[in-house]
Design a protein around this motif. Structure first.
Motif, short mmCIF file in Angstrom:
data_model
loop_
_atom_site.label_atom_id
_atom_site.label_comp_id
_atom_site.label_asym_id
_atom_site.label_seq_id
_atom_site.Cartn_x
_atom_site.Cartn_y
_atom_site.Cartn_z
N VAL A 117 -32.95 46.40 -32.12
CA VAL A 117 -31.40 46.10 -31.83
C VAL A 117 -30.69 47.28 -31.34
CG1 VAL A 117 -29.22 45.80 -32.84
CG2 VAL A 117 -31.06 44.25 -33.35
N LEU A 118 -31.27 48.74 -31.97
CA LEU A 118 -30.58 49.82 -31.42
C LEU A 118 -31.21 50.09 -30.09
CD1 LEU A 118 -30.94 51.91 -34.77
CD2 LEU A 118 -28.92 51.21 -33.75
N VAL A 119 -32.57 49.89 -29.98
CA VAL A 119 -32.86 50.15 -28.57
C VAL A 119 -32.01 49.11 -27.52
CG1 VAL A 119 -34.93 50.00 -26.93
CG2 VAL A 119 -35.11 50.97 -29.25
N LEU A 120 -32.05 47.96 -27.71
CA LEU A 120 -31.40 47.16 -26.90
C LEU A 120 -29.64 47.42 -26.63
CD1 LEU A 120 -31.70 44.38 -25.39
CD2 LEU A 120 -30.64 43.29 -27.53
N ILE A 121 -29.21 48.05 -27.72
CA ILE A 121 -27.80 48.42 -27.52
C ILE A 121 -27.64 49.67 -26.66
CG2 ILE A 121 -25.91 49.54 -28.68
CD1 ILE A 121 -26.28 47.57 -31.07
N THR A 122 -28.66 50.57 -27.01
CA THR A 122 -28.84 51.80 -26.11
C THR A 122 -29.00 51.30 -24.64
OG1 THR A 122 -29.62 53.12 -28.08
CG2 THR A 122 -29.86 53.90 -25.86
N LEU A 161 -26.97 50.82 -19.10
CA LEU A 161 -26.45 50.27 -17.93
C LEU A 161 -25.16 50.11 -17.46
CD1 LEU A 161 -29.26 47.23 -18.31
CD2 LEU A 161 -29.16 48.90 -16.38
N LEU A 162 -24.34 49.93 -18.74
CA LEU A 162 -22.94 49.78 -18.30
C LEU A 162 -22.36 51.10 -17.72
CD1 LEU A 162 -21.56 47.49 -21.33
CD2 LEU A 162 -21.90 46.77 -18.86
#
Length: 106
Positions: free
Chosen positions: A20-25, A30-31
């Motif tokens: 989840v942390l890698v995904l959020i990062t 990207l944003l």
């Protein structure tokens, strides 16, 4: 023969919180890249559309002026100007004023 010591194999335990942390990062990065890029693309597209509209307007003005110039080169325009300024007519390839026509017709 000596036995080689066995290496301990360490297993990496990938917990769900790490995922989840890698995904959020990744999403935040990207944003941070995409939003400014989209804004630049939008402003460039607006500027392009504005320039195209200016070019089209210039083309229309040019074509109108060209049409006017071509009309001004015609005999019809010359007769019209002669009539409005000097009261002349252009019958049979000669310019005759209204006064001489009035004398001849009486």
């Amino acid at each position: 023969m000596e036995k080689m010591p066995k290496r301990k194999i360490r297993t990496i335990r990938f917990k769900m919180i790490h995922f989840v942390l890698v995904l959020i990062t990744c999403v935040v990065i990207l944003l941070a890249v995409l939003i400014p890029q989209r804004l630049r693309i939008k402003s460039a597209r607006d500027e392009y559309n504005e320039r195209v509209e200016t070019l089209n307007q210039t083309k229309r003005t040019y074509m109108q002026e060209r049409t006017n110039l071509e009309y001004m080169r015609t005999d019809e325009y010359k007769v019209q100007q002669g009539m409005s300024k000097y009261g002349w007519h252009y019958p049979a390839d000669s310019i005759i004023s209204d006064e001489s026509t009035a004398v001849n017709s009486e």
